[in-house]
Design a protein around this motif. Structure first.
Motif, PDB file in Angstrom:
ATOM      1  N   GLN A 145      55.686  51.903  23.488  1.00  0.00           N
ATOM      2  CA  GLN A 145      54.412  51.536  24.096  1.00  0.00           C
ATOM      3  C   GLN A 145      53.348  51.301  23.028  1.00  0.00           C
ATOM      4  O   GLN A 145      52.552  50.360  23.126  1.00  0.00           O
ATOM      5  N   LYS A 146      53.340  52.156  22.021  1.00  0.00           N
ATOM      6  CA  LYS A 146      52.353  52.027  20.942  1.00  0.00           C
ATOM      7  C   LYS A 146      52.542  50.709  20.191  1.00  0.00           C
ATOM      8  O   LYS A 146      51.569  50.022  19.863  1.00  0.00           O
ATOM      9  N   LEU A 147      53.789  50.346  19.943  1.00  0.00           N
ATOM     10  CA  LEU A 147      54.067  49.080  19.264  1.00  0.00           C
ATOM     11  C   LEU A 147      53.656  47.877  20.112  1.00  0.00           C
ATOM     12  O   LEU A 147      53.286  46.832  19.578  1.00  0.00           O
ATOM     13  N   ALA A 148      53.722  48.028  21.422  1.00  0.00           N
ATOM     14  CA  ALA A 148      53.432  46.908  22.322  1.00  0.00           C
ATOM     15  C   ALA A 148      51.937  46.674  22.514  1.00  0.00           C
ATOM     16  O   ALA A 148      51.531  45.602  22.968  1.00  0.00           O
ATOM     17  N   CYS A 149      51.124  47.660  22.147  1.00  0.00           N
ATOM     18  CA  CYS A 149      49.676  47.499  22.314  1.00  0.00           C
ATOM     19  C   CYS A 149      49.048  47.113  20.983  1.00  0.00           C
ATOM     20  O   CYS A 149      49.709  46.972  19.962  1.00  0.00           O
ATOM     21  N   THR A 150      47.753  46.930  20.984  1.00  0.00           N
ATOM     22  CA  THR A 150      47.057  46.466  19.781  1.00  0.00           C
ATOM     23  C   THR A 150      46.619  47.615  18.881  1.00  0.00           C
ATOM     24  O   THR A 150      46.061  47.377  17.818  1.00  0.00           O
ATOM     25  N   GLU A 151      46.853  48.851  19.298  1.00  0.00           N
ATOM     26  CA  GLU A 151      46.427  49.993  18.504  1.00  0.00           C
ATOM     27  C   GLU A 151      47.347  50.201  17.295  1.00  0.00           C
ATOM     28  O   GLU A 151      48.535  49.895  17.352  1.00  0.00           O
ATOM     29  N   ASP A 152      46.769  50.728  16.230  1.00  0.00           N
ATOM     30  CA  ASP A 152      47.555  51.021  15.036  1.00  0.00           C
ATOM     31  C   ASP A 152      48.501  52.190  15.287  1.00  0.00           C
ATOM     32  O   ASP A 152      48.135  53.179  15.944  1.00  0.00           O
ATOM     33  N   VAL A 153      49.701  52.094  14.762  1.00  0.00           N
ATOM     34  CA  VAL A 153      50.650  53.200  14.832  1.00  0.00           C
ATOM     35  C   VAL A 153      50.232  54.254  13.814  1.00  0.00           C
ATOM     36  O   VAL A 153      49.975  53.927  12.647  1.00  0.00           O
ATOM     37  N   PRO A 154      50.142  55.516  14.204  1.00  0.00           N
ATOM     38  CA  PRO A 154      49.772  56.546  13.229  1.00  0.00           C
ATOM     39  C   PRO A 154      50.825  56.679  12.143  1.00  0.00           C
ATOM     40  O   PRO A 154      52.014  56.429  12.369  1.00  0.00           O
ATOM     41  N   LYS A 155      50.395  57.071  10.968  1.00  0.00           N
ATOM     42  CA  LYS A 155      51.336  57.385   9.900  1.00  0.00           C
ATOM     43  C   LYS A 155      52.006  58.717  10.238  1.00  0.00           C
ATOM     44  O   LYS A 155      51.348  59.655  10.695  1.00  0.00           O
ATOM     45  N   LEU A 156      53.313  58.794   9.991  1.00  0.00           N
ATOM     46  CA  LEU A 156      54.099  59.941  10.423  1.00  0.00           C
ATOM     47  C   LEU A 156      54.814  60.613   9.257  1.00  0.00           C
ATOM     48  O   LEU A 156      55.301  59.943   8.341  1.00  0.00           O
ATOM     49  N   TYR A 157      54.872  61.934   9.317  1.00  0.00           N
ATOM     50  CA  TYR A 157      55.595  62.751   8.341  1.00  0.00           C
ATOM     51  C   TYR A 157      56.514  63.690   9.114  1.00  0.00           C
ATOM     52  O   TYR A 157      56.145  64.219  10.172  1.00  0.00           O
ATOM     53  N   ASP A 158      57.719  63.926   8.558  1.00  0.00           N
ATOM     54  CA  ASP A 158      58.634  64.861   9.203  1.00  0.00           C
ATOM     55  C   ASP A 158      59.422  65.622   8.142  1.00  0.00           C
ATOM     56  O   ASP A 158      59.941  65.035   7.192  1.00  0.00           O
ATOM     57  N   TRP A 159      59.475  66.945   8.301  1.00  0.00           N
ATOM     58  CA  TRP A 159      60.380  67.771   7.505  1.00  0.00           C
ATOM     59  C   TRP A 159      61.283  68.545   8.445  1.00  0.00           C
ATOM     60  O   TRP A 159      60.839  69.040   9.498  1.00  0.00           O
ATOM     61  N   CYS A 160      62.538  68.662   8.071  1.00  0.00           N
ATOM     62  CA  CYS A 160      63.445  69.548   8.805  1.00  0.00           C
ATOM     63  C   CYS A 160      64.516  70.034   7.838  1.00  0.00           C
ATOM     64  O   CYS A 160      64.989  69.288   6.974  1.00  0.00           O
ATOM     65  N   GLY A 161      64.900  71.286   7.983  1.00  0.00           N
ATOM     66  CA  GLY A 161      65.938  71.866   7.135  1.00  0.00           C
ATOM     67  C   GLY A 161      67.333  71.494   7.604  1.00  0.00           C
ATOM     68  O   GLY A 161      67.586  71.348   8.807  1.00  0.00           O
ATOM     69  N   LYS A 162      68.230  71.364   6.675  1.00  0.00           N
ATOM     70  CA  LYS A 162      69.599  70.960   7.001  1.00  0.00           C
ATOM     71  C   LYS A 162      70.368  72.062   7.744  1.00  0.00           C
ATOM     72  O   LYS A 162      71.390  71.768   8.378  1.00  0.00           O
ATOM     73  N   GLN A 163      69.894  73.301   7.680  1.00  0.00           N
ATOM     74  CA  GLN A 163      70.531  74.390   8.417  1.00  0.00           C
ATOM     75  C   GLN A 163      69.799  74.696   9.731  1.00  0.00           C
ATOM     76  O   GLN A 163      70.115  75.662  10.413  1.00  0.00           O
ATOM     77  N   ASP A 164      68.838  73.874  10.075  1.00  0.00           N
ATOM     78  CA  ASP A 164      68.074  74.032  11.319  1.00  0.00           C
ATOM     79  C   ASP A 164      68.880  73.469  12.487  1.00  0.00           C
ATOM     80  O   ASP A 164      69.522  72.425  12.364  1.00  0.00           O
ATOM     81  N   PHE A 165      68.835  74.132  13.638  1.00  0.00           N
ATOM     82  CA  PHE A 165      69.566  73.625  14.799  1.00  0.00           C
ATOM     83  C   PHE A 165      68.974  72.319  15.326  1.00  0.00           C
ATOM     84  O   PHE A 165      69.575  71.656  16.172  1.00  0.00           O
ATOM     85  N   LEU A 166      67.812  71.923  14.816  1.00  0.00           N
ATOM     86  CA  LEU A 166      67.191  70.651  15.196  1.00  0.00           C
ATOM     87  C   LEU A 166      67.393  69.558  14.149  1.00  0.00           C
ATOM     88  O   LEU A 166      66.840  68.466  14.284  1.00  0.00           O
TER      89      LEU A 166
END
Length: 265
Positions: A190-211
């Motif tokens: 939806q964000k890509l389809a509108c005229t609004e800017d996509v926020p800059k995104l950061y993600d960290w996750c550990g390799k031993q995390d269940f996520l």
């Protein structure tokens, strides 16, 4: 930093709510520009399932890390809501995403309302909430997640096991989840389809995390539709030790004048 504990009334929830706020305080040791202090950048910092608005202060170095940086931090309480307008009639999304910024700017007019100075981040459920609010509003220019729980729709059986099915059904409409405002990929498209800017995104996750696999999958899906994420996957588990460790990486990534504490070793 000044630490304020705020009780405010939420019109969305029709109840008293709490938030903790950190504000830079001018002292004999500070040299902050007065213009910056009158237009402060702000980080909205969201908690996870087992936590509340005090958790970031009690379990990380947050206040100490920011003692030399002119930035405000707002830490609201969202209970076990997944930052959603729940099926049982409590509208936590409306409270946190729409009402809270207005309350903050009413109480603290020195905090900037400019999108480029508003940031949101969180861990686990809070990471999901940060992306959800950033992608569904035009309030935030940057969003960061630590061990983001990006798929609360039942795909991750470990996450699902934390609460009974009655709880999950009370939060989300599972049958219509894919095309709902609770599905992050739906929000991203939806964000890509509108005229609004996509926020800059950061993600960290550990390799031993269940996520970990969920995080890899989500970042890949975003990349496939043209949204790039500053992703960092290292050794680590679903634990405050690692969220505290990588908190400083996010502070360095954000467009704030982050000034680390002096370290001699």
């Amino acid at each position: 930093m000044a630490h304020l504990k705020i009780n405010y009334f939420s019109n969305a929830l029709l109840k008293d709510c709490q938030m903790d706020v950190l504000l830079p305080q001018t002292t004999n040791d500070t040299t902050w520009d007065k213009n910056l202090l009158n237009d402060l950048p702000v980080i909205y910092l969201l908690h996870g399932m087992s936590d509340d608005n005090t958790s970031w202060l009690r379990k990380t170095r947050l206040e100490r890390l920011l003692k030399n940086t002119a930035v405000a931090v707002v830490m609201p309480n969202a209970d076990l809501s997944w930052y959603a307008n729940t099926n049982y009639g409590l509208d936590y999304y409306t409270d946190i995403a729409e009402e809270l910024p207005k309350v903050v700017h009413e109480f603290f007019p020195q905090i900037s309302s400019k999108r480029e100075k508003n940031f949101i981040m969180g861990a686990s459920m809070g990471g999901y909430g940060a992306y959800k609010i950033a992608l569904s509003t035009n309030q935030f220019s940057h969003a960061a997640a630590l061990s983001g729980a990006f798929y609360p729709d039942g795909q991750n059986k470990i996450l699902e096991s934390f609460r009974p099915k009655e709880y999950w059904n009370g939060i989300f409409e599972r049958k219509n989840f894919d095309n709902s405002q609770n599905n992050l990929m739906h929000l991203a498209k939806q964000k890509l389809a509108c005229t609004e800017d996509v926020p800059k995104l950061y993600d960290w996750c550990g390799k031993q995390d269940f996520l970990y696999q969920d995080n890899q999958k989500f970042i890949s899906e975003l990349s496939q539709i043209g949204i790039q994420v500053n992703a960092n996957f290292t050794n680590g588990k679903h634990d405050w030790y690692y969220w505290d460790k990588f908190l400083e990486d996010i502070l360095n990534w954000l467009p704030i004048d982050y000034l680390p504490e002096e370290r001699l070793c």
